[in-house]
Design a protein around this motif. Structure first.
Motif, mmCIF file in Angstrom:
data_model
loop_
_atom_site.group_PDB
_atom_site.id
_atom_site.type_symbol
_atom_site.label_atom_id
_atom_site.label_comp_id
_atom_site.label_asym_id
_atom_site.label_seq_id
_atom_site.Cartn_x
_atom_site.Cartn_y
_atom_site.Cartn_z
ATOM 1 N N ALA A 503 62.282 50.184 50.427
ATOM 2 C CA ALA A 503 61.310 50.840 49.555
ATOM 3 C C ALA A 503 61.488 50.355 48.120
ATOM 4 N N GLY A 507 59.552 54.160 42.565
ATOM 5 C CA GLY A 507 58.358 54.372 43.365
ATOM 6 C C GLY A 507 57.167 54.877 42.590
ATOM 7 N N THR A 547 57.606 57.995 46.522
ATOM 8 C CA THR A 547 56.570 56.968 46.411
ATOM 9 C C THR A 547 55.438 57.329 45.459
ATOM 10 N N THR A 586 52.491 57.626 51.393
ATOM 11 C CA THR A 586 52.446 56.394 50.606
ATOM 12 C C THR A 586 51.662 56.532 49.310
#
Length: 657
Positions: A503, A507, A547, A586
């Motif tokens: 990841a 984020g 995220t 997401t």
């Protein structure tokens, strides 16, 4: 005379109360006829002066034609020494004349009588609505019939026999059959009213559709006019700059005395050559200050659609969409994908305006605020753009141009992306920010402050007026400091989870004045104070990389790969609420009423904060009935109930939410 006297001597026997109240009796029919006549007169001729009605004049003219016949006139004048008009008026009352005038129908009206498929006549309709057969009348009639039966029953409960009992039963059966027939008439009348209401609703729906189309046209004209206003303001600003430059050049022009001094040799080599060079402020390398252009009007068309309605669908890219954002409903949208392209779209027309060229790799994050666009790429650079400098025709090929190369064609979701005219975005670049050592994964700007997050594990604060970095925040140093202080201070809570390498390290982030919220791959949400460069508070709760995040005055909403969305109370730093999903989150965004997120499905997950309910919106529901399987939603943005979602196959959908 004898017969008349005989009729007076032997009058008819008085009728019983039951016969007087019955419709079948003579008095009942007379009363019913009077009521029908009165009702028809009231409905058909609510006139104050009946003599002014055209039917009244027509009826009198017909009477005059009959009275003009010689034989009829001689017989009339032999009976009375008056004119025919006076004779008619003296013989007939005004009410009767009015009734005859209303009953007269010209031949022109009888030619085109509309067909009626109603199986019941007007008389039956009046008869069905007679007060005797209302709800109260039926109840009274049933009570009377039950009382009569109790009185007529014998001791053993048997019905009395005889011709009189048979006649009564026949009358009662006829009355009940008549009542049953009237109920059928009333049912038909109620059904007709329902059909009439349905027709009215259909007409209202058609009128609503027409008005919606009119509103859409008005908003298109409004957008076109606003675009022209922006162009005029840009030309006005350029003209003002040229006038200021001309005025400054006039002040620097040497006078006649200076020329005479040069001829005498005075001042020769008295000024250094370095002082004659242009100053640094006049060099073209200085970045231009972004000029924010606020929209003067806001579209409201989407507010009149049902939530979950698709406005349009566009084939934006041929690969996975990595970032997208828009400035306002039916405004301007920017999308980026793994095909290394950045496209600008006109949401009002649903077509591509142009492509932004400059980045050497895919754009991972972007933000549109009014006409200013900031893009962060995998090439470790941040570029700012002024979308108001775009050169394009807002009408495009809307009015059917023959040469498709000159206009911008409308997009079709099943077709290839149509390339916009070359050079339409050539004047949009403002400046580039270079300082990060790795790809840009998150950025956010407000007013003249921009903060970016990179895979080099740093956050950088930028001054957009000067175009330079003013502060660097090391996330790893802040985490180490928090870990060192966790033993002595209970307010610092550090997680022992290692960062997820798959990841993005940074984020998501958001900045407002001196406040900064940042979510990282270790599941931490850190609140920074940009004045001191220190972490003010750390929010621990997520078990996966953060995220997406967004905050307002009271709450902070975060989404993570741990398949949850958490709502934090900024006043206490505790979790206010949390929602779990089936897949990783997401992308997420909220407005005043809704929280929308992309959770690894072909629909967008919507939570209505006002109604407190969860529901799905997107192509997964709309195309399921057609047997299609849309791609997974990767990015989603919402403003004022206007939602835009980008999918893995490069399609962008616009919905009301």
């Amino acid at each position: 005379m004898a017969n008349f006297a005989q009729r007076n001597e032997f009058p008819d026997p008085p009728s019983s109360p039951e016969d007087e109240s019955s419709v079948i009796s003579t008095r009942g029919l007379e009363a019913f006829g009077r009521k029908v006549t009165t009702t028809a007169s009231h409905l058909m001729a609510p006139l104050g002066d009946p003599t002014a009605h055209p039917h009244y004049q027509s009826a009198l003219s017909e009477v005059h034609k009959q009275l003009r016949r010689p034989a009829l006139q001689r017989s009339v004048f032999s009976m009375a020494r008056t004119t025919p008009t006076d004779l008619v008026r003296s013989t007939l009352s005004s009410r009767e004349i009015q009734s005859r005038a209303l009953s007269y129908v010209p031949d022109e009206m009888l030619k085109n009588i509309p067909e009626d498929d109603n199986q019941y006549s007007l008389f039956q309709g009046f008869q069905a609505t007679f007060p005797e057969f209302t709800e109260d009348g039926r109840k009274h009639r049933r009570r009377v019939s039950r009382g009569r039966k109790l009185l007529e029953e014998t001791e053993h409960g048997a019905v009395p026999e005889g011709p009189q009992a048979v006649n009564k039963l026949r009358k009662e059966k006829a009355s009940m059959m008549h009542q049953l027939e009237m109920l059928g008439v009333r049912k038909n009348m109620a059904s007709s009213e329902i059909r009439e209401i349905d027709n009215k609703l259909a007409n209202l729906a058609g009128m609503r559709k027409i008005i919606l189309e009119r509103l859409a046209g008005l908003e298109q004209e409004e957008a076109l006019l606003e675009h022209e206003i922006v162009e005029v303001e840009g030309r006005l600003e350029e003209a003002q700059e040229l006038a200021d430059d001309a005025e400054a050049a006039a002040l620097q022009t040497p006078t006649r005395s200076d020329d005479e001094a040069d001829e005498r040799g005075e001042g020769f080599m008295s000024q250094s050559i370095y002082e004659k060079l242009p100053s640094a402020n006049s060099t073209p390398s200085r970045p231009r200050k972004p000029r924010n252009i606020r929209k003067k009007s806001m579209p409201i068309l989407h507010e009149h659609f049902k939530p979950g309605t698709m406005i349009r669908s566009m084939r934006a890219h041929q690969d996975n969409i990595t970032a997208l954002d828009f400035d306002a409903p039916f405004g301007m949208m920017v999308s980026a994908a793994m095909d290394d392209s950045v496209r600008v779209w006109d949401l009002n027309a649903g077509r591509c305006i142009g492509m932004l060229e400059g980045h050497t790799a895919s754009v991972r994050t972007l933000q549109v605020e009014d006409n200013i666009l900031a893009t962060g790429s995998m090439d470790a650079t941040i570029r700012l753009w002024d979308l108001s400098k775009a050169h394009y025709d807002p009408q495009g090929s809307q009015f059917g141009r023959d040469d498709e190369d000159d206009g911008i064609a409308f997009e079709n979701p099943d077709d290839q992306p149509v390339d916009p005219p070359a050079g339409s975005m050539s004047d949009c670049p403002l400046f580039t920010l270079n300082a990060h050592l790795d790809e840009i994964t998150a950025l956010h700007f407000k007013d003249n402050i921009l903060v970016s997050g990179s895979a080099d594990k740093t956050l950088r604060q930028w001054d957009l007026e000067k175009g330079r970095c003013v502060q660097t925040l090391d996330v790893m140093w802040a985490a180490a400091q928090a870990s060192a202080m966790s033993a002595g201070d209970s307010t610092w809570r550090q997680t022992n989870r290692a960062a997820d390498g798959s990841a993005d390290f940074v984020g998501a982030l958001q900045v407002f004045e001196s406040a900064l919220a940042c979510g990282t791959a270790d599941g931490m949400v850190r609140l920074w104070d940009l004045r001191s460069g220190q972490v003010h508070r750390s929010l621990v709760g997520h078990t996966g990389p953060v995220t997406c995040l967004q905050f307002d005055d009271v709450h902070l909403v975060t989404g993570s790969l741990d398949r949850s969305i958490r709502i934090w109370d900024l006043r206490t730093g505790s979790i206010y609420d949390a929602y779990a999903y089936d897949n990783a989150i997401t992308s997420m965004m909220f407005d005043t009423r809704r929280i929308v997120c992309a959770a690894g499905e072909d629909v967008v997950k919507v939570y209505d904060k006002v109604e407190g309910r969860h529901w799905d919106c997107g192509a997964g529901i709309a195309e399921a009935e057609e047997g299609k399987t849309p791609a997974i939603v990767e990015r989603v943005r919402i403003r004022d109930g206007y939602m835009v979602e980008g999918r893995r196959d490069g399609i962008v959908g616009v919905w009301t939410c």
